[in-house]
Design a protein around this motif. Sequence first.
Motif, PDB file in Angstrom:
ATOM      1  N   GLU A 103      43.507  34.882  50.186  1.00 23.35           N
ATOM      2  CA  GLU A 103      42.555  33.795  50.399  1.00 23.35           C
ATOM      3  C   GLU A 103      41.999  33.861  51.819  1.00 23.35           C
ATOM      4  O   GLU A 103      42.753  34.042  52.776  1.00 23.35           O
ATOM      5  CB  GLU A 103      43.212  32.443  50.145  1.00 23.35           C
ATOM      6  CG  GLU A 103      43.781  32.293  48.741  1.00 23.35           C
ATOM      7  CD  GLU A 103      42.756  32.617  47.665  1.00 23.35           C
ATOM      8  OE1 GLU A 103      41.555  32.360  47.866  1.00 23.35           O
ATOM      9  OE2 GLU A 103      43.154  33.142  46.608  1.00 23.35           O
TER      10      GLU A 103
ATOM     11  N   ARG B  82      40.995  40.654  46.353  1.00 26.79           N
ATOM     12  CA  ARG B  82      40.732  39.311  45.834  1.00 26.79           C
ATOM     13  C   ARG B  82      39.733  39.363  44.679  1.00 26.79           C
ATOM     14  O   ARG B  82      39.914  38.702  43.645  1.00 26.79           O
ATOM     15  CB  ARG B  82      40.198  38.421  46.959  1.00 26.79           C
ATOM     16  CG  ARG B  82      39.917  36.980  46.524  1.00 26.79           C
ATOM     17  CD  ARG B  82      39.658  36.098  47.726  1.00 26.79           C
ATOM     18  NE  ARG B  82      38.497  36.490  48.501  1.00 26.79           N
ATOM     19  CZ  ARG B  82      38.527  37.042  49.700  1.00 26.79           C
ATOM     20  NH1 ARG B  82      39.688  37.292  50.282  1.00 26.79           N
ATOM     21  NH2 ARG B  82      37.432  37.350  50.341  1.00 26.79           N
ATOM     22  N   ALA B  83      38.681  40.157  44.841  1.00 25.23           N
ATOM     23  CA  ALA B  83      37.687  40.272  43.773  1.00 25.23           C
ATOM     24  C   ALA B  83      38.297  40.884  42.520  1.00 25.23           C
ATOM     25  O   ALA B  83      37.986  40.469  41.394  1.00 25.23           O
ATOM     26  CB  ALA B  83      36.512  41.125  44.258  1.00 25.23           C
ATOM     27  N   ARG B  84      39.194  41.829  42.681  1.00 27.06           N
ATOM     28  CA  ARG B  84      39.811  42.473  41.519  1.00 27.06           C
ATOM     29  C   ARG B  84      40.817  41.552  40.847  1.00 27.06           C
ATOM     30  O   ARG B  84      40.918  41.537  39.615  1.00 27.06           O
ATOM     31  CB  ARG B  84      40.452  43.784  41.963  1.00 27.06           C
ATOM     32  CG  ARG B  84      39.385  44.768  42.431  1.00 27.06           C
ATOM     33  CD  ARG B  84      39.950  46.019  43.046  1.00 27.06           C
ATOM     34  NE  ARG B  84      38.847  46.779  43.637  1.00 27.06           N
ATOM     35  CZ  ARG B  84      38.852  48.074  43.820  1.00 27.06           C
ATOM     36  NH1 ARG B  84      39.898  48.785  43.443  1.00 27.06           N
ATOM     37  NH2 ARG B  84      37.817  48.687  44.374  1.00 27.06           N
ATOM     38  N   ARG B  85      41.532  40.774  41.659  1.00 27.60           N
ATOM     39  CA  ARG B  85      42.421  39.760  41.063  1.00 27.60           C
ATOM     40  C   ARG B  85      41.608  38.772  40.223  1.00 27.60           C
ATOM     41  O   ARG B  85      41.965  38.465  39.085  1.00 27.60           O
ATOM     42  CB  ARG B  85      43.152  39.012  42.176  1.00 27.60           C
ATOM     43  CG  ARG B  85      44.015  37.854  41.671  1.00 27.60           C
ATOM     44  CD  ARG B  85      44.268  36.833  42.762  1.00 27.60           C
ATOM     45  NE  ARG B  85      43.045  36.180  43.208  1.00 27.60           N
ATOM     46  CZ  ARG B  85      42.991  35.312  44.224  1.00 27.60           C
ATOM     47  NH1 ARG B  85      44.090  35.019  44.896  1.00 27.60           N
ATOM     48  NH2 ARG B  85      41.840  34.753  44.569  1.00 27.60           N
ATOM     49  N   ASP B  86      40.522  38.268  40.801  1.00 25.45           N
ATOM     50  CA  ASP B  86      39.711  37.284  40.083  1.00 25.45           C
ATOM     51  C   ASP B  86      39.097  37.887  38.829  1.00 25.45           C
ATOM     52  O   ASP B  86      38.992  37.223  37.784  1.00 25.45           O
ATOM     53  CB  ASP B  86      38.614  36.746  41.005  1.00 25.45           C
ATOM     54  CG  ASP B  86      39.176  35.943  42.170  1.00 25.45           C
ATOM     55  OD1 ASP B  86      40.368  35.570  42.109  1.00 25.45           O
ATOM     56  OD2 ASP B  86      38.431  35.697  43.141  1.00 25.45           O
ATOM     57  N   LEU B  87      38.677  39.162  38.914  1.00 23.43           N
ATOM     58  CA  LEU B  87      38.123  39.825  37.738  1.00 23.43           C
ATOM     59  C   LEU B  87      39.171  39.948  36.643  1.00 23.43           C
ATOM     60  O   LEU B  87      38.899  39.652  35.471  1.00 23.43           O
ATOM     61  CB  LEU B  87      37.598  41.212  38.122  1.00 23.43           C
ATOM     62  CG  LEU B  87      37.144  42.093  36.945  1.00 23.43           C
ATOM     63  CD1 LEU B  87      35.950  41.474  36.232  1.00 23.43           C
ATOM     64  CD2 LEU B  87      36.820  43.507  37.426  1.00 23.43           C
TER      65      LEU B  87
ATOM     66  N   VAL C 185      41.865  38.133  36.164  1.00 25.56           N
ATOM     67  CA  VAL C 185      42.158  36.811  35.609  1.00 25.56           C
ATOM     68  C   VAL C 185      41.057  36.396  34.627  1.00 25.56           C
ATOM     69  O   VAL C 185      41.328  35.879  33.538  1.00 25.56           O
ATOM     70  CB  VAL C 185      42.301  35.770  36.736  1.00 25.56           C
ATOM     71  CG1 VAL C 185      42.366  34.353  36.168  1.00 25.56           C
ATOM     72  CG2 VAL C 185      43.550  36.051  37.567  1.00 25.56           C
ATOM     73  N   THR C 186      39.797  36.646  34.993  1.00 25.32           N
ATOM     74  CA  THR C 186      38.673  36.301  34.120  1.00 25.32           C
ATOM     75  C   THR C 186      38.720  37.100  32.826  1.00 25.32           C
ATOM     76  O   THR C 186      38.534  36.557  31.727  1.00 25.32           O
ATOM     77  CB  THR C 186      37.344  36.555  34.837  1.00 25.32           C
ATOM     78  OG1 THR C 186      37.277  35.723  36.006  1.00 25.32           O
ATOM     79  CG2 THR C 186      36.154  36.246  33.933  1.00 25.32           C
TER      80      THR C 186
ATOM     81  N   PRO D   1      47.533  33.514  39.142  1.00 27.92           N
ATOM     82  CA  PRO D   1      46.846  34.217  40.234  1.00 27.92           C
ATOM     83  C   PRO D   1      47.679  34.219  41.512  1.00 27.92           C
ATOM     84  O   PRO D   1      48.116  33.168  41.979  1.00 27.92           O
ATOM     85  CB  PRO D   1      45.547  33.415  40.399  1.00 27.92           C
ATOM     86  CG  PRO D   1      45.335  32.764  39.080  1.00 27.92           C
ATOM     87  CD  PRO D   1      46.706  32.433  38.572  1.00 27.92           C
TER      88      PRO D   1
END
Length: 497
Positions: free
Chosen positions: A292, A376-381, A383-384, A397
Amino acid sequence: MDHDLGWWVRIALDGWRDRPGPRYRRIAEAVAEAVESRLVAAGDRLPAERPLADALSVSRGTVVRCLDELEAAGIVERLRGSGTFVRSRPAWTDTPRENPASALLRRQMAGGGESIDLSQAVPSGVDHLPPVSGLDVLAGVEGHGLEPAGSLALRTALADHLTRRLRLPTDPDQLIVTSGAQHALTLVAAAVVPRGRTVVTGCPTYAGLPGALAGRGARLVGVPVDSFGIDAQAAHRAAAHLSAPVIYVDSGGGSPVGAVLSRSRRESLLNTARRTGALIVENLAQGGLHLEPDADPAEPLAAGEDAVIAVGSLSKLLWAGLRVGWIRTQGAPRGHLLRLRSASDLAPGVPAQVIATRLLEAVDDPWLDALRAALRARRDLLVTLLGRHLPAWRAHPQAAGLSLWVTLPVTDSESYAHLAARYGVIVAPGAAHCVDGRHHAGIRLSVAESPHVLEAAVDRLAAAWEHHSRDLAAGRSQAAPAPAPGPAVSGQILTSS
């Protein structure tokens, strides 16, 4: 250069019909393989859509869909009025659309026979590494290279990194270089964990911890872990009933759930160590990888108490292929650890230590920020994607680190993990990280792969889950008799009195 249409059909795309999957994807896979093998290079122009479709005896729509796939993967780019061209390969930390994986991994996305390994929470490839020019691994090296604690240059660079970026004041003489965090933990266990001693750990925990304690006759006791790290009160209650216990803590986001130890729990754990005489072993292998932007992690436990032994690895930050880790300690344990390390055949060689030194010296704040943003972007991707294709799964997450913990609606994920491997994705089942039996329904997934590989992995995981669900349903229907007719119940939970 421009190859003629016949060359593309006879050479670059030869055998495309024999590949599995829909026709557009077979053609895309063949193009990706030609790029990977350097049969075609960056800047080469692909044939126009209609002539290529005619030559391959497919519809123009099939070719358009193929080029859409290749463009989305970042392998080609379309220039209006000029044609379609093979792209150069950008850096690992670029945005997902601008960051294709290697063409070998594109073949995985396209349904080839290669497996995608999400069980290894380490950066994929070397494209993300800081630039180091003119690297000569033996330039300036003197002597036989057999330094008991490891290269002084590496220990100096590592001490500076720990001091400046992990807020862990460190002197080079406090460090011992190892061949990774597992080697470091094994040495620490041999040096400071008496045989038969109880080790308290957060659960789920690092999968290599039982292996590091193998042969010590140690007993593992698990206490809960949440988003604030290990439950310090539970750890205190466990330690208070033991004689000179050992507490193992993943404080930098390295636990399977990616927790970052809070300041209050940090102080509580340090007080527990002082009051009970517990030895704390702190794993900082993923220290500094908080995801974060506004995160302000607490200082490591080792910064507040000299008796804490910290271990770590450069595999999570730089590259697993280096096989370079470290131990930070002082006093009597250091001497014992040095003797064990000198007797070990696993210590990293001089070339690996030199490369690690140069890379650490090149690490700066902008590079770290870019690495964190990419993770972070790959984690969010991920999760999505899981929410879209596997809504029955529950993703947690992570606040830091390289892996995502996911809970499946099953009692044990082991059989699903075996099935997922047949579908081409390797995952770490919860049982590998669990010491108290409460987390066998979980799996751990690396978020360090490229966005396109993560997309391909989720497609395969979803197909494997559909297969697994059918097997479970078939097993239940064969094992259980048909329910007796009864009144319909809606919105209620029936319990026996």
